[in-house]
Design an enzyme around this catalytic site. Structure first.
Site, PDB file in Angstrom:
ATOM      1  N   LYS A  16       6.190 -22.701  12.445  1.00 47.61           N
ATOM      2  CA  LYS A  16       5.393 -23.420  11.448  1.00 47.61           C
ATOM      3  C   LYS A  16       4.782 -24.623  12.169  1.00 47.61           C
ATOM      4  CE  LYS A  16       5.832 -24.759   6.588  1.00 47.61           C
ATOM      5  NZ  LYS A  16       4.598 -24.157   6.114  1.00 47.61           N
TER       6      LYS A  16
HETATM    7  N1  PMP Z   1       3.012 -18.189   5.272  1.00 54.45           N
HETATM    8  C1  PMP Z   1       2.462 -19.380   5.565  1.00 54.45           C
HETATM    9  C2  PMP Z   1       1.289 -19.418   6.462  1.00 54.45           C
HETATM   10  C3  PMP Z   1       3.018 -20.556   5.032  1.00 54.45           C
HETATM   11  O1  PMP Z   1       2.483 -21.742   5.318  1.00 54.45           O
HETATM   12  C4  PMP Z   1       4.124 -20.473   4.172  1.00 54.45           C
HETATM   13  C5  PMP Z   1       4.716 -21.720   3.575  1.00 54.45           C
HETATM   14  N2  PMP Z   1       5.668 -22.286   4.422  1.00 54.45           N
HETATM   15  C6  PMP Z   1       4.666 -19.209   3.896  1.00 54.45           C
HETATM   16  C7  PMP Z   1       4.080 -18.087   4.469  1.00 54.45           C
HETATM   17  C8  PMP Z   1       5.867 -19.062   3.021  1.00 54.45           C
HETATM   18  O2  PMP Z   1       7.006 -19.567   3.679  1.00 54.45           O
HETATM   19  P1  PMP Z   1       8.225 -20.156   2.864  1.00 54.45           P
HETATM   20  O3  PMP Z   1       8.588 -19.124   1.867  1.00 54.45           O
HETATM   21  O4  PMP Z   1       9.277 -20.340   3.894  1.00 54.45           O
HETATM   22  O5  PMP Z   1       7.770 -21.404   2.223  1.00 54.45           O
END
Ligand code: PMP
Length: 303
Positions: A156
């Protein structure tokens, strides 16, 4: 613009709790200049018992570590110390339903060289449970997700979000609510900030890991499907498979589970309330405020 802080807001900055309005960051940071930082998006909810509970904190702080190390950002914190710091920031800001944003960033460094240390802050702001009662009009984006051969796409990383911003702004500029992006092979990948599922004949399908962020909500949905006996398959598919499907949704920490009204103006076959996806949405809603067992039992008809 939303108001994220005021003169009383406190954040966690490199071991200290400081006022947001007084906190400083180095304008010579490599992170600011090159998008070279990693972050998390976490939520806390007020549970049915009235307590503040961070949802899946270990999973989020472990992903933060994986993200940092994937980008060669030194990472020196334990999950527990950051969880403790986060609860303290929530307490100091008197927040229960909140969005939590830890950022690991680099010191002053205008070169591309490695750093010997990283820095961290944790911000929180109010965010009530969203409950996803609105349905989204989504367009397939003209932007592809970053190629995993050029980026550590499982991390991320801040820089990846330039792609998310472009895609989301394009969709909104054309009157849609959100974008759905393909990967470099033309298969469906994810939204700008959420993972994707679609439903066909009572089964759910979601892109396999590899070209997407491994979402913690996605993993939770897979677990819930298992508990609810909803068949689910991870596979590669193109957007043509989604047109004419029964339902579709995005899932993510901020989005929770939110259904699609249409993709590229093509509606889905089932009304959201008649879909299996809606059961997943209900189960997720229930899980985040911690009376999961009762709702799962209700759905599967167990006393
Ligand atoms: N894909 C992207 C590109 C994101 O930014 C997020 C948000 N973090 C997600 C998927 C979903 O991840 P999570 O369920 O861990 O929030």
């Amino acid at each position: 613009m939303a108001s994220y802080y005021n003169e009383n807001t406190v954040l966690y900055l490199n071991g200290a709790f400081v006022k947001a309005s007084e906190a400083k960051m180095d304008l010579y940071s490599q992170s600011l200049h090159y998008g070279y930082s990693v972050f998390e998006g976490i939520r806390s909810y007020k549970t049915v018992k009235g307590e503040t509970r961070i949802f899946k904190p270990v999973e989020h702080f472990e992903r933060l570590k994986v993200s940092a190390e994937s980008l060669n950002l030194p990472y020196t914190w334990s999950a527990q110390e950051l969880i403790d710091a986060t609860y303290e920031v929530l307490k100091r800001n008197q927040l229960q339903d909140a969005y939590i944003r830890p950022v690991v960033y680099a010191p002053a460094n205008m070169s591309f060289n490695l750093n010997t240390e990283s820095l961290i802050f944790i911000e929180v702001w109010e965010m009530g449970a969203f409950l996803g009662d609105k349905l989204l009009r989504v367009m397939s984006s003209s932007f592809e997700r970053p190629n995993p051969k050029g980026f550590k796409i499982h991390a991320k990383a801040a820089g990846h979000y330039v792609n998310s911003i472009l895609a989301s702004q394009e969709a909104k500029g054309k009157g849609y609510d959100e974008a759905l992006l393909m990967d470099m092979n033309g298969n469906v990948a994810e939204g700008p900030g959420a993972n994707f599922f679609y439903e066909k004949d009572g089964k759910l399908f979601t892109p396999s890991l590899g070209n997407i962020l491994p979402g913690i909500t996605r993993a939770t949905v897979l677990e819930l499907c298992d508990e609810l006996n909803i068949p689910v398959k991870e596979k590669a598919f193109t957007k043509d498979e989604i047109y004419g499907a029964d339902a579709a949704f995005f899932c993510g920490t901020a989005a929770e589970v939110i259904g699609f009204q249409s993709l590229d103006d093509q509606p889905f076959k089932l009304s959201w309330n008649d879909s299996v996806s809606k059961l997943v949405q209900d189960a997720y809603k229930n899980l985040i405020v911690e009376n999961k067992r009762e709702l799962v039992n209700e759905i599967i008809g167990v006393e």
